[in-house]
Every structure is written in structure tokens, then in C-alpha cells.
Write a protein that holds these residues in place. Structure first.
Motif, mmCIF file in Angstrom:
data_model
loop_
_atom_site.group_PDB
_atom_site.id
_atom_site.type_symbol
_atom_site.label_atom_id
_atom_site.label_comp_id
_atom_site.label_asym_id
_atom_site.label_seq_id
_atom_site.Cartn_x
_atom_site.Cartn_y
_atom_site.Cartn_z
ATOM 1 N N TYR A 76 17.162 -23.295 -16.222
ATOM 2 C CA TYR A 76 17.421 -22.204 -15.457
ATOM 3 C C TYR A 76 17.693 -22.434 -14.138
ATOM 4 N N ARG A 77 18.287 -21.441 -13.429
ATOM 5 C CA ARG A 77 18.514 -21.596 -11.929
ATOM 6 C C ARG A 77 18.216 -20.163 -11.533
ATOM 7 N N ALA A 78 17.352 -20.039 -10.492
ATOM 8 C CA ALA A 78 17.290 -18.859 -9.857
ATOM 9 C C ALA A 78 17.502 -19.072 -8.471
ATOM 10 N N THR A 79 18.013 -17.966 -7.655
ATOM 11 C CA THR A 79 18.198 -17.818 -6.243
ATOM 12 C C THR A 79 17.976 -16.499 -6.033
ATOM 13 N N ALA A 80 17.206 -16.179 -4.917
ATOM 14 C CA ALA A 80 16.841 -14.985 -4.121
ATOM 15 C C ALA A 80 17.043 -14.987 -2.479
ATOM 16 N N THR A 81 17.334 -14.041 -2.089
ATOM 17 C CA THR A 81 17.145 -13.601 -0.619
ATOM 18 C C THR A 81 16.269 -12.680 -0.475
ATOM 19 N N LEU A 82 15.380 -12.710 0.501
ATOM 20 C CA LEU A 82 14.348 -11.491 0.604
ATOM 21 C C LEU A 82 13.830 -11.385 2.043
ATOM 22 N N SER A 83 13.513 -9.950 2.391
ATOM 23 C CA SER A 83 13.342 -9.748 3.700
ATOM 24 C C SER A 83 11.980 -8.874 3.527
ATOM 25 N N ILE A 84 10.744 -9.461 4.350
ATOM 26 C CA ILE A 84 9.627 -8.551 4.096
ATOM 27 C C ILE A 84 9.011 -8.635 5.409
ATOM 28 N N ASP A 85 8.691 -7.755 6.265
ATOM 29 C CA ASP A 85 8.244 -7.457 7.558
ATOM 30 C C ASP A 85 9.259 -8.304 8.248
ATOM 31 N N THR A 86 8.826 -9.226 9.250
ATOM 32 C CA THR A 86 9.754 -10.045 10.153
ATOM 33 C C THR A 86 10.065 -11.442 9.340
ATOM 34 N N LEU A 87 9.897 -11.378 8.417
ATOM 35 C CA LEU A 87 10.211 -12.723 7.415
ATOM 36 C C LEU A 87 11.555 -12.519 6.838
ATOM 37 N N ASN A 96 0.884 -1.171 -0.024
ATOM 38 C CA ASN A 96 0.075 -0.122 0.040
ATOM 39 C C ASN A 96 0.876 1.127 0.026
ATOM 40 N N GLY A 97 2.090 1.367 -0.546
ATOM 41 C CA GLY A 97 2.971 2.466 -0.800
ATOM 42 C C GLY A 97 4.039 2.590 -0.016
ATOM 43 N N THR A 98 3.845 1.647 1.093
ATOM 44 C CA THR A 98 4.967 1.839 2.348
ATOM 45 C C THR A 98 5.747 0.652 2.236
ATOM 46 N N PRO A 99 7.218 1.009 2.259
ATOM 47 C CA PRO A 99 8.354 0.003 1.829
ATOM 48 C C PRO A 99 8.231 -0.997 3.022
ATOM 49 N N VAL A 100 8.361 -2.238 2.862
ATOM 50 C CA VAL A 100 8.278 -3.419 3.758
ATOM 51 C C VAL A 100 9.461 -4.375 3.540
ATOM 52 N N GLY A 101 10.219 -4.293 2.412
ATOM 53 C CA GLY A 101 11.005 -5.154 2.092
ATOM 54 C C GLY A 101 11.895 -5.152 1.053
ATOM 55 N N ARG A 102 12.959 -6.069 0.717
ATOM 56 C CA ARG A 102 13.775 -6.116 -0.470
ATOM 57 C C ARG A 102 14.116 -7.638 -0.920
ATOM 58 N N GLU A 103 14.123 -7.842 -2.147
ATOM 59 C CA GLU A 103 14.330 -9.125 -2.729
ATOM 60 C C GLU A 103 15.740 -8.737 -3.619
ATOM 61 N N ALA A 104 16.748 -9.589 -3.393
ATOM 62 C CA ALA A 104 17.933 -9.736 -4.351
ATOM 63 C C ALA A 104 17.858 -11.077 -4.958
ATOM 64 N N PHE A 105 17.890 -11.053 -6.206
ATOM 65 C CA PHE A 105 17.827 -12.409 -6.937
ATOM 66 C C PHE A 105 18.793 -12.049 -8.155
ATOM 67 N N ARG A 106 18.977 -13.443 -8.650
ATOM 68 C CA ARG A 106 19.859 -13.892 -9.839
ATOM 69 C C ARG A 106 19.165 -14.966 -10.596
ATOM 70 N N VAL A 134 7.788 -14.447 -2.562
ATOM 71 C CA VAL A 134 9.087 -14.158 -3.184
ATOM 72 C C VAL A 134 8.598 -14.052 -4.807
ATOM 73 N N PHE A 135 9.352 -13.169 -5.256
ATOM 74 C CA PHE A 135 9.004 -12.448 -6.729
ATOM 75 C C PHE A 135 9.807 -13.081 -7.851
ATOM 76 N N VAL A 136 10.797 -13.628 -7.618
ATOM 77 C CA VAL A 136 11.602 -14.035 -8.730
ATOM 78 C C VAL A 136 10.964 -15.123 -9.663
#
Length: 245
Positions: A76-87, A54-64, A155-157
Motif C-alpha cells: 500500500y502507498r498512502a499520501t496526504a497533505t494536511l493543514s492544522i492550525d499553523t502547521l 473540541n467541536g471547532t474546525p481547525v484543519g483539513r486532510e486530503a488523502f489517498r 496525520v490521520f490516514v
């Protein structure tokens, strides 16, 4: 005199071994799930998504995402680390050239405590998963229809694989962490201009339509880079922060 351990003893020892396993894994950094890049691998997308609710930043996801030789051709091989809220989540996903899942691993932490591990493997028509938590293990087998796709709620990747050719009209979706399966419709929604960092990029807009009619929108660049994913029903948007130089 009975010298054999009781059933309660075996249960206690199993619990102790599992607790030790969780403690060991909790001490490891999330980066351990990321597979190394080999000389024959080709990175096809890499970046960071800023997640807002809802427009408020809550996390980030770094992916490859890398393209790599596989037993049956390119994969294909995808990797990701993600933080969102307390997860805090770490994912590794391998797919066929068309995005069908072949293997999957995820670690889930809440406030730095390891709460679940989910793994899975199979072939495009069938996929088996195992979920481990402090409360025990749960296995599940999925029989998937044509054009399977693996997604996760946070997770979005994995949405990168929805837009791989060939174009399809529907996907058989599995969500191993949620233990759910459904059929989503797939739609192309044309070209749009999208602001990414300091640049404006022409993007192709696609949508996955859930059985209840809700959309999950995906924007990719002309080169196939993942630019943005939106889940309006949850107020979530994952927006790429910058384009590669």
C-alpha cells in the motif's frame, strides 16, 4: 603556511549547504511528495477529512491510499497533505499488505516555513529514520515487535492501516516525527451508524488503546473506507466530509 581550511570553515560550509537545501525545498509545493498513480495501481480510498478540536474546525486532510505491486507481493502507498492550525504537513507512507511500514517521508511547515523533514525505511522488524531540521540531523533505529504500525500525532490516514486484516490484539507503534515507540492494544467495538456528509453509513468501530489507557477511535465503512478518527485526549476528530459517489 597552512593552506587547508579550518574546522570552522567546514562547519560554515555545511551550514550554508543545508540552508540552501531548505530554501530550495521550501520553494517546492507540498504535492511533490505525492507519488504518481501508475496503471497497475488501484485506489482503495481517497477523500478529505475535516479536523475539529473540541467541536471547532481547525484543519483539513486530503488523502489517498493505493494498492500497488511490491517486491514481496502487494503493498500500500498512502499520501496526504494536511493543514492544522499553523502547521502544514505532507506525508508519503508505503506499507506491506498488512500495514507494516516500509518507507516514510514527511515535510513539516509552520506558517509556510519548512521546519523539518523526516524520512525512514526498513522492513517489518526494523525501521531507521532520519530527521533534518535547521538545527541539524538526528538518526534513530527502531526494533519493532510483531504487527508494527506507523502513526503521527497530527496525520490521520495512517490509521487506515490499523484495521487491515488480519485482526490483531496489539500493535508495536512508532512515531518518527516524535521519536517515540510504544505498544498499543487493539479492540473491536462493534457496528454503529455514522453520518457522513448527506448520508448515514454503517460503520465498524475500532480503538487503539495507549499504554496510559487513552483511546484513539477509528471508524471504517463495510468497504474499508476511512470515515472518522477521534483522539479524545486531545479533543481532536477527523471526519470524512463525503462518501464516494
Amino acid at each position: 603556511m597552512n593552506l587547508l581550511p579550518t574546522t570552522g570553515y567546514f562547519h560554515q560550509m555545511k551550514s550554508i549547504r543545508y540552508a540552501c537545501t531548505l530554501a530550495t525545498l521550501a520553494a517546492l509545493p507540498l504535492s511533490v511528495v505525492a507519488a504518481p498513480i501508475h496503471a497497475q495501481d488501484q485506489t482503495v480510498d481517497e477523500g478529505t477529512l475535516v479536523i475539529t478540536r473540541n467541536g471547532t474546525p481547525v484543519g483539513r486532510e486530503a488523502f489517498r491510499v493505493v494498492r500497488t505491486p511490491g517486491a514481496g507481493g502487494q503493498a500500500y502507498r498512502a499520501t496526504a497533505t494536511l493543514s492544522i492550525d499553523t502547521l502544514r504537513l505532507a506525508l508519503r507512507l508505503t506499507t506491506t499488505a498488512s500495514g507494516a511500514p516500509l518507507s516514510f517521508e514527511m515535510e513539516v511547515r509552520a506558517r509556510s516555513v519548512l521546519t523539518a523533514q523526516v524520512s525512514g525505511s526498513g522492513r517489518p522488524e526494523r525501521f531507521n529514520t532520519l530527521t533534518r531540521t535547521p538545527h541539524g540531523e538526528a538518526a534513530r533505529a527502531y526494533v519493532m515487535g510483531p504487527d508494527p504500525l506507523l502513526l503521527d500525532d497530527d496525520v490521520f490516514v495512517p490509521y487506515f492501516f490499523a484495521v487491515l486484516p488480519p485482526t490483531r490484539s496489539r500493535f508495536s507503534i512508532i512515531n518518527p516525527r516524535a521519536g517515540s515507540q510504544a505498544t498499543f492494544q487493539f479492540q473491536e467495538r462493534g457496528q454503529e451508524s455514522l453520518r457522513v456528509g448527506r448520508r448515514t453509513e454503517q460503520a465498524r468501530h475500532y480503538a487503539l488503546i495507549t499504554p496510559n489507557g487513552a483511546s484513539r477511535d477509528i471508524w471504517v465503512s463495510a468497504k474499508g473506507l476511512l470515515l472518522r478518527v477521534a483522539i479524545p485526549a486531545r479533543g481532536l476528530v477527523a471526519q470524512r466530509d463525503e462518501l464516494p459517489q
